[in-house]
Design an enzyme around this catalytic site. Structure first.
Site, mmCIF file in Angstrom:
data_model
loop_
_atom_site.group_PDB
_atom_site.id
_atom_site.type_symbol
_atom_site.label_atom_id
_atom_site.label_comp_id
_atom_site.label_asym_id
_atom_site.label_seq_id
_atom_site.Cartn_x
_atom_site.Cartn_y
_atom_site.Cartn_z
ATOM 1 C CE LYS A 81 4.252 -0.130 12.723
ATOM 2 N NZ LYS A 81 3.302 -1.000 13.431
ATOM 3 N NE ARG A 86 -2.428 -0.946 3.617
ATOM 4 C CZ ARG A 86 -2.091 0.031 4.462
ATOM 5 N NH1 ARG A 86 -2.327 1.297 4.142
ATOM 6 N NH2 ARG A 86 -1.550 -0.243 5.638
#
Length: 348
Positions: free
Chosen positions: A103, A24
């Site tokens: 992350k 995305r």
């Protein structure tokens, strides 16, 4: 005739893991970055790797190890579940590849310290893809604070939460580093560290566990610096959507909405209140994923990271561990409690 300008070869990147965030946001930004080129894709399911390669370019390779050995590869973008980041970051660095990793960089402070130390020892770039830190919005807010627009900064309150995830989502898998702390909590903890610095410490925390999946689905923490400034963070994925932070100073305050995941076309609005007089600042749009890729490519080419980035990564990893130290997850019906002890773990 003037000498032709030498052509700089793009940084050749391989994708390790076909996560939704890669599809995305990161890979579309990579396609727009002239300094980078996607050359190989690996996934647990080779059919998924072929789909990604068809959409974004590069070759679909059989497995993760094959990707690390891909000819001419400069760097690896690791978009695996959090619980696999440590292992595959080590493997990539030991193979001489620069690494951009989703992350959190790893799930434990000791593992984060290990990979950062290895990257430094080998002269390789290691970047955590916590992209909100690169959005121009937060640099503007930092300048407002530095210029004294809200007086002395007293406290930070950060919130990131959203509704329950679809059944089977990897973030419900404790063996793969699931849970709200690692997925959502890193954002408000990151903003607390950004504005209050590396001396920030957790002084109380609580988390709530989903007994069906065995991961935390909500939590809160109270943090403080030695000079008495404080932060409160709230996070989870069983909430109405909130994504914001507030900076409260001695003479005013700053409120930032859609703080952590704004789309590239979003023009952020900052509510600045000075001596009880509110006003809105509308800032330029920015693409934080593109900014992160530019920073990564520049660091790979120059060997120099943005000052303070490693300190930010270490601070966040330490705060995540401290929240865990304080707060054993609560099960439904169990009385809430805040820690009740001083964590004994020591952090570098």
């Amino acid at each position: 005739m003037p000498e032709p300008t030498p052509t700089v070869r793009p940084v050749r990147i391989g994708l390790l893991g076909c996560a939704d965030i890669a599809r995305r946001r990161t890979l579309p930004a990579l396609l727009r970055e002239p300094g980078a080129e996607l050359v190989a894709v690996a996934a647990r399911d080779r059919g998924k790797a072929r789909l990604f390669a068809d959409e974004f370019g590069g070759a679909a390779v059989p497995d993760y190890r094959s990707l690390l050995e891909f000819p001419g590869l400069d760097a690896v973008y690791i978009a695996l579940p959090a619980g696999l980041h440590h292992e595959w970051t080590l493997r990539a660095l030991r193979r001489g590849r620069h690494v951009l990793v989703e992350k959190p960089l790893t799930t434990r402070y000791r593992d984060t310290a290990e990979v950062l130390d290895l990257a430094r020892a080998t002269g390789l770039t290691l970047t955590e893809n916590l992209t909100f830190l690169r959005h121009g919005l937060h640099a503007t807010v930092a300048r407002l604070v530095d210029f004294g627009e809200i007086g002395e900064l007293r406290s930070v309150h950060g919130v990131f939460g959203f509704p329950p995830l679809p059944p089977g989502d990897v973030r419900y898998r404790p063996d793969l580093g699931g849970g709200a702390l690692l997925d959502a909590g890193v954002y408000p903890l990151g903003v607390a560290g950004l504005f209050l610095g590396p001396e920030l410490r957790v002084v109380a925390a609580t988390r709530t566990e989903d007994p069906e999946h065995g991961v935390d689905v909500a939590g809160s923490a109270l943090l403080a610096t030695p000079d008495g400034r404080t932060a409160q963070v709230d996070f989870g994925f069983r909430h109405a959507y909130r994504c914001e932070y507030t900076l409260w100073g001695s003479t005013g305050s700053i409120v930032v909405d859609r703080a952590f995941t704004p789309p590239p076309s979003w023009r952020p609005t900052v509510r600045l209140t000075r001596r009880d007089e509110p006003g809105d600042l509308v800032l330029p749009e920015d693409d934080q994923f593109a900014a992160t890729l530019r920073e990564f490519v520049t660091a790979v080419r120059t060997g120099r990271e943005v000052p303070g980035r490693t300190t930010q990564i270490r601070t966040l990893a330490r705060l995540v561990d401290q929240v865990r130290d304080w707060a054993r997850p609560l099960r439904p019906g169990e009385p809430a409690r805040l820690g009740g002890h001083e964590p004994t773990r020591r952090y570098g």
